[in-house]
Design an enzyme around this catalytic site. Structure first.
Site, mmCIF file in Angstrom:
data_model
loop_
_atom_site.group_PDB
_atom_site.id
_atom_site.type_symbol
_atom_site.label_atom_id
_atom_site.label_comp_id
_atom_site.label_asym_id
_atom_site.label_seq_id
_atom_site.Cartn_x
_atom_site.Cartn_y
_atom_site.Cartn_z
ATOM 1 N N CYS A 132 18.934 18.918 13.486
ATOM 2 C CA CYS A 132 19.134 20.264 12.908
ATOM 3 C C CYS A 132 20.185 21.069 13.668
ATOM 4 O O CYS A 132 20.676 22.075 13.161
ATOM 5 C CB CYS A 132 17.824 21.033 12.893
ATOM 6 S SG CYS A 132 16.510 20.175 12.031
ATOM 7 N N HIS A 272 18.405 28.861 12.425
ATOM 8 C CA HIS A 272 18.021 27.636 11.718
ATOM 9 C C HIS A 272 16.860 27.972 10.777
ATOM 10 O O HIS A 272 15.880 28.605 11.194
ATOM 11 C CB HIS A 272 17.624 26.566 12.730
ATOM 12 C CG HIS A 272 17.113 25.312 12.108
ATOM 13 N ND1 HIS A 272 17.747 24.710 11.053
ATOM 14 C CD2 HIS A 272 16.017 24.552 12.381
ATOM 15 C CE1 HIS A 272 17.072 23.638 10.700
ATOM 16 N NE2 HIS A 272 16.008 23.520 11.491
ATOM 17 N N ASN A 302 13.811 23.522 4.965
ATOM 18 C CA ASN A 302 14.590 23.103 6.133
ATOM 19 C C ASN A 302 15.545 21.979 5.716
ATOM 20 O O ASN A 302 15.109 20.885 5.373
ATOM 21 C CB ASN A 302 13.613 22.618 7.213
ATOM 22 C CG ASN A 302 14.294 22.178 8.481
ATOM 23 O OD1 ASN A 302 15.516 22.049 8.532
ATOM 24 N ND2 ASN A 302 13.504 21.932 9.517
HETATM 25 O O1 UT7 Z 1 13.907 21.593 12.033
HETATM 26 C C1 UT7 Z 1 13.417 21.328 13.281
HETATM 27 C C2 UT7 Z 1 12.172 21.507 13.654
HETATM 28 N N1 UT7 Z 1 11.022 21.641 12.854
HETATM 29 C C3 UT7 Z 1 10.363 22.792 12.930
HETATM 30 O O2 UT7 Z 1 10.881 23.764 13.435
HETATM 31 C C4 UT7 Z 1 8.947 22.832 12.430
HETATM 32 C C5 UT7 Z 1 8.067 23.470 13.471
HETATM 33 N N2 UT7 Z 1 6.656 23.563 13.126
HETATM 34 C C6 UT7 Z 1 6.205 24.328 12.101
HETATM 35 O O3 UT7 Z 1 6.958 24.942 11.378
HETATM 36 C C7 UT7 Z 1 4.705 24.446 11.937
HETATM 37 O O4 UT7 Z 1 4.065 23.871 13.050
HETATM 38 C C8 UT7 Z 1 4.173 23.784 10.634
HETATM 39 C C9 UT7 Z 1 4.584 24.608 9.438
HETATM 40 C C10 UT7 Z 1 4.694 22.370 10.509
HETATM 41 C C11 UT7 Z 1 2.640 23.750 10.662
HETATM 42 O O5 UT7 Z 1 2.105 25.045 10.860
HETATM 43 P P1 UT7 Z 1 0.942 25.268 11.927
HETATM 44 O O6 UT7 Z 1 0.551 26.687 11.855
HETATM 45 O O7 UT7 Z 1 1.451 24.763 13.250
HETATM 46 O O8 UT7 Z 1 -0.210 24.398 11.326
HETATM 47 P P2 UT7 Z 1 -0.959 23.137 11.969
HETATM 48 O O9 UT7 Z 1 -0.064 21.969 12.052
HETATM 49 O O10 UT7 Z 1 -1.647 23.570 13.200
HETATM 50 O O11 UT7 Z 1 -2.065 22.878 10.873
HETATM 51 C C12 UT7 Z 1 -3.079 23.820 10.615
HETATM 52 C C13 UT7 Z 1 -3.987 23.265 9.534
HETATM 53 C C14 UT7 Z 1 -4.456 21.839 9.805
HETATM 54 O O12 UT7 Z 1 -5.781 21.739 9.350
HETATM 55 P P3 UT7 Z 1 -7.006 21.736 10.368
HETATM 56 O O13 UT7 Z 1 -6.760 20.596 11.287
HETATM 57 O O14 UT7 Z 1 -6.932 23.068 11.061
HETATM 58 O O15 UT7 Z 1 -8.194 21.590 9.472
HETATM 59 C C15 UT7 Z 1 -3.567 20.993 8.950
HETATM 60 O O16 UT7 Z 1 -4.164 19.792 8.573
HETATM 61 O O17 UT7 Z 1 -3.269 23.201 8.288
HETATM 62 C C16 UT7 Z 1 -3.358 21.884 7.757
HETATM 63 N N3 UT7 Z 1 -2.127 21.599 7.021
HETATM 64 C C17 UT7 Z 1 -1.980 21.916 5.728
HETATM 65 N N4 UT7 Z 1 -2.775 22.478 4.836
HETATM 66 C C18 UT7 Z 1 -2.303 22.675 3.595
HETATM 67 C C19 UT7 Z 1 -1.010 21.014 7.480
HETATM 68 N N5 UT7 Z 1 -0.085 20.948 6.502
HETATM 69 C C20 UT7 Z 1 -0.672 21.487 5.406
HETATM 70 C C21 UT7 Z 1 -0.232 21.699 4.079
HETATM 71 N N6 UT7 Z 1 -1.072 22.299 3.224
HETATM 72 N N7 UT7 Z 1 1.008 21.359 3.663
#
Ligand code: UT7
Length: 345
Positions: A132, A272, A302
């Site tokens: 990225c 970004h 993204n």
């Molecule tokens: O381009 C370069 C780099 N990439 C980034 O910058 C991405 C960086 N990371 C992020 O943007 C965020 O970490 C995400 C958007 C990917 C995830 O958000 P988060 O607040 O960190 O959520 P999480 O991964 O902690 O997941 C929270 C919950 C989980 O459920 P449990 O374990 O709490 O029951 C996930 O399984 O949300 C669940 N989850 C979803 N639920 C519905 C994960 N993806 C989804 C989804 N829909 N698409």
């Protein structure tokens, strides 16, 4: 009192006048594929919801390239638009740099394929891989060639077909990414300013946070690699999030320090476009106000190396950026890599 040459070299704005060369961005362009994939569409593909995607990321929809539309097609279309704005013909281009993690094929480079498509016969061409962060890496490399008097006209492209390495069964990643391309023409224009500084950084110790295991020398394509889903990107979202905020803040502050600028002097900040919460957290730490930010991730998600390039093009064409404005770009991606750039438009 006039400053000494040593002092003037410390300040990029003075340095470029001193050398009698500048690295101006004379044209920008972007291209996104026609097909729109909405959050509602994704609700039918994986266990997710528009509410979750919108509140956790800010993304509402993304573009998906057609089966017969490749990264080189997206990049060539963006390049032609940037060339038109700059009034540059294909024969004038000395060098093509393409930042991508989704090349058409391992080799030849996508830059060579774009060179053929736009008929830039004189140009040298190569790809760079900084995920990225690739577009800012590309701007910095272009600047070095221009300031060293090696080349006068460089085409930098960020282009991705991320849909080709997305696991459409993994809700953790498939809601985040989209396809698209952005491009810029950089030229020596002594009467203007242009790219004032670019900061690049990397930390390979964190390579395991965001990667695609298959398809390289470590794990070449095989029936087993396909069965094990090794040709899809994998990400530790939470850790990547934390690192992104810290790295973009540090890079942005370093780029401002080099130019002796305060964040309040920047008219347009283009981060970004990965996650609205990351953008807001960095802006907060930098002391930037929301109206300084340019955000379009709700439309495209993204798009990796294309992300800030598409946003820069949209900000210029919509009139959000005016001649003389100071612009701050900041990026973050796999590697891990990061960067920031200050541009006087
Ligand atoms: O381009 C370069 C780099 N990439 C980034 O910058 C991405 C960086 N990371 C992020 O943007 C965020 O970490 C995400 C958007 C990917 C995830 O958000 P988060 O607040 O960190 O959520 P999480 O991964 O902690 O997941 C929270 C919950 C989980 O459920 P449990 O374990 O709490 O029951 C996930 O399984 O949300 C669940 N989850 C979803 N639920 C519905 C994960 N993806 C989804 C989804 N829909 N698409």
């Amino acid at each position: 009192m006039s400053s000494s040459p040593a002092q003037r070299f410390k300040n990029p704005r003075a340095r470029y006048n001193f050398l009698g060369r500048t690295c101006s961005i004379t044209g920008v362009g972007s291209y996104v594929p026609a097909k729109v994939l909405t959050n509602a569409d994704l609700e039918k593909m994986v266990d997710t919801s528009d509410e979750w995607i919108t509140s956790r990321t800010g993304i509402k929809e993304r573009r998906i390239a057609a089966e017969n539309e490749f990264t080189s097609d997206l990049g060539a279309n963006a390049a032609l638009r940037a060339m038109k704005m700059a009034g540059v013909s294909a024969e004038q281009i000395d060098l093509i740099i393409v930042a991508t993690i989704t090349p058409d094929m391992p080799f030849p480079s996508t830059a060579c394929l774009i060179q053929r498509k736009i008929r830039a016969k004189r140009a040298a061409a190569f790809d760079l891989e900084a995920a990225c962060s690739g577009f800012i890496y590309g701007l910095e490399i272009a600047q070095q060639f221009i300031m060293s008097r090696t080349y006068d006209t460089v085409l930098v492209i960020g282009a991705e077909k991320l849909s080709s390495i997305t696991n459409w069964k993994d809700r953790n990643t498939c809601v985040l990414f989209g396809d698209g391309a952005g491009a810029a023409i950089l030229q020596n224009r002594p009467e203007s300013h242009g790219l004032l500084t670019a900061v690049m950084g990397a930390n390979g110790d964190e390579a395991d946070l965001l990667f695609m295991p298959g398809g390289g020398s470590r794990c070449p394509a095989s029936a087993k690699s396909v069965d094990s889903r090794m040709h899809y990107l994998q990400m530790n979202g939470k850790e990547t999030f934390k690192y992104a905020v810290q790295a973009m803040q540090t890079a942005a502050q370093e780029s401002l320090r080099r130019c002796e600028l305060d964040i309040s002097q920047i008219q347009c900040i283009i981060p970004h476009q990965a996650n609205r919460r990351i953008i807001d957290a960095v802006a907060d730490r930098l002391g930037a106000s929301p109206d300084q930010l340019f955000v379009n991730l709700e439309k495209y998600g993204n798009t990796s190396a294309a992300s800030v390039a598409i946003a820069l093009d949209e900000a210029v064409r919509s009139g959000r950026i005016q001649r003389g404005d100071l612009i701050l770009l900041m990026v973050f991606g796999a590697g891990l890599t990061w960067g920031a750039a200050v541009i006087e438009w």
